[in-house]
Design an enzyme around this catalytic site. Structure first.
Site, short mmCIF file in Angstrom:
data_model
loop_
_atom_site.label_atom_id
_atom_site.label_comp_id
_atom_site.label_asym_id
_atom_site.label_seq_id
_atom_site.Cartn_x
_atom_site.Cartn_y
_atom_site.Cartn_z
CG HIS A 93 51.16 46.49 44.71
ND1 HIS A 93 52.05 45.66 45.17
CD2 HIS A 93 50.49 46.55 46.07
CE1 HIS A 93 52.36 45.36 46.40
NE2 HIS A 93 51.27 46.05 47.00
CB CYS A 130 53.26 48.55 47.64
SG CYS A 130 53.64 48.09 49.42
CD GLN A 173 43.28 46.00 45.81
OE1 GLN A 173 42.36 46.04 46.05
NE2 GLN A 173 44.57 45.86 46.61
CG ASP A 181 48.32 42.56 40.19
OD1 ASP A 181 47.55 41.74 40.83
OD2 ASP A 181 49.14 43.21 40.72
CE LYS A 197 45.86 42.31 48.28
NZ LYS A 197 46.11 43.48 49.25
#
Ligand code: 7TS
Length: 412
Positions: A122, A365, A202, A199, A225
């Site tokens: 991302h 993104c 997600q 990261d 999220k």
């Protein structure tokens, strides 16, 4: 077996109609919906104990401080951190990565060093590293995708060397759902003396996550999220690393003492939390974590895998739809990116919206990944705990209908 129907009842927004049709929310990779428990926690804070934290001796301030720090403890437990001192609250995952770049990267990356990322990052885990590399004369190195849509781990073995200073990778692709083998990349990083950043924007909302198992040095994610409100992110860092890093912002709350001559910086985690934080949203984030802990992340993963298998089964039978990334649902999270040949994904998004279905369309993104895939953008459906197989059936029927409309338009 969890009662997933009961879970749905906790999300008032799911009763909404769009274009006169029941809402089918398949844009969970962008942000999740919020259960009543989280919404009520916000209301309760503002109605009953709204006050600033860490300073007041009055009852409400103590209650707010306890609730705020309680959320930190729960988050530490949720990701299996050794201590809540390793949990820093930020505004979102993006800000958390920027803190690492600013406070660790600027002091540890030099000309000629290499920063290893993947082809599917991302922009949030790409642009800050690109800027740092430019500023320092360091080099960004990319682990590419293999033929099967997975990461090319053989390439990773070649690329991660003693020139590598950090390996910064997504836990799960927000475009294709590809799940990354963190243990493998983490051990390659550490074998070469590099740091390892994950990261988890997600991954953390959808997969059981243990920072001690993956042995990552940093993990970032966003609570919005994962059932929490917007405006709260987390930077996890190993205590010994965070201890050595300077604060990014200076001012109130991040100090232990200040004189005209000198300021002494506060201890962890507060040295990275200057100014009044997002108290209400952090407290409600703690409630979101409770909700997920009660469901059990193994169950969340199993439910989403069930939905993804069902969706992939149906979608792979549609001849004019191309699905990007791994085709095997076991290797991915509940994120499916696709295109209908010759049709702009925005048109697909609009047609589905007419059936009450919310998906995302565009570059997500991830412009460098779009270039790798050779597309301008994709349409993307992404699932969470409240989605059902019936919704997926309805979504696939809408795709078939859309195909007919688009075919008709294409043939004219
Ligand atoms: N990293 C990944 C892998 C993401 O998917 C996102 C957001 C971020 C970082 C940034 O998170 P933020 O909370 O700081 O904004 N991804 C998406 C998406 O896929 N659609 O909308 C936002």
């Amino acid at each position: 077996m969890k009662n997933w129907k009961q879970v749905r009842a906790d999300f008032p927004i799911l009763d909404r109609k769009i274009e006169g049709k029941p809402l089918i929310y398949l844009d969970n990779a962008a942000t999740s919906q919020k259960p009543l428990q989280v919404i009520n926690a916000l209301k309760n804070y503002y109605e009953n104990y709204n006050s600033n934290i860490h300073r007041g001796l009055h009852t409400m301030s103590e209650e707010a401080t306890l609730a705020y720090e309680g959320a930190r403890e729960r988050i530490a437990r949720f990701i299996d951190a050794a201590s809540e001192r390793e949990i820093i609250f930020t505004r979102n995952a993006t800000e958390a990565i920027n803190i690492v770049v600013e406070s660790w990267g600027k002091h540890n990356i030099q000309a000629g060093d290499e920063i290893v990322i993947t082809a599917m990052e991302h922009h949030s885990n790409f642009v800050p590293w690109q800027k740092l590399a430019e500023d320092k004369g360091a080099k960004l190195v990319y682990i590419e995708l293999a033929e099967d849509g997975n990461l090319d781990y053989q390439m990773a073995e070649r690329l991660i060397t003693n020139r590598t200073k950090i390996v910064a990778v997504t836990q799960m692709s927000n475009v294709m759902g590809t799940v990354v083998d963190l243990q493998k990349l983490g051990s390659l990083a550490h074998l070469n003396g590099a740091k390892f950043l994950v990261d988890g924007a997600q991954g953390v909302p959808h997969l059981p996550t243990s920072v001690r198992e993956s042995d990552c040095d940093f993990l970032v994610f966003s609570l919005h999220k994962m059932l929490g409100p917007t405006g709260v992110g987390v930077l996890y860092g190993k205590e010994e690393l965070l201890d050595l890093m300077p604060p990014m912002l200076y001012g109130g709350d991040m100090i232990s003492s200040v004189t005209r001559e000198k300021t002494t910086v506060n201890e962890l985690p507060w040295k990275f939390e200057a100014g009044t934080p997002n108290i209400a949203d952090v407290i409600a984030s703690g409630v979101a974590i409770d909700y997920l802990l009660a469901l059990g992340m193994e169950n969340v993963r199993a439910h989403e895998l069930d939905l993804t298998r069902h969706a992939m089964d149906l979608m792979l039978k549609l001849p004019s739809i191309k699905i990007y990334g791994p085709q095997n649902p076991e290797l991915k999270g509940g994120v499916i990116s696709f295109n209908y040949e010759g049709v702009h994904p925005h048109d697909m998004g609009q047609i589905l919206n007419e059936s009450g279905i919310a998906i995302r369309a565009g570059h997500h993104c991830c412009q460098p990944l779009m270039k790798t895939l050779g597309v301008m953008g994709t349409a993307r459906a992404s699932f969470y705990i409240y989605n059902t197989k019936e919704e997926i059936d309805f979504f696939v029927e809408a795709l078939i209908k859309a195909e007919k409309v688009l075919n008709y338009v294409a043939c004219r």
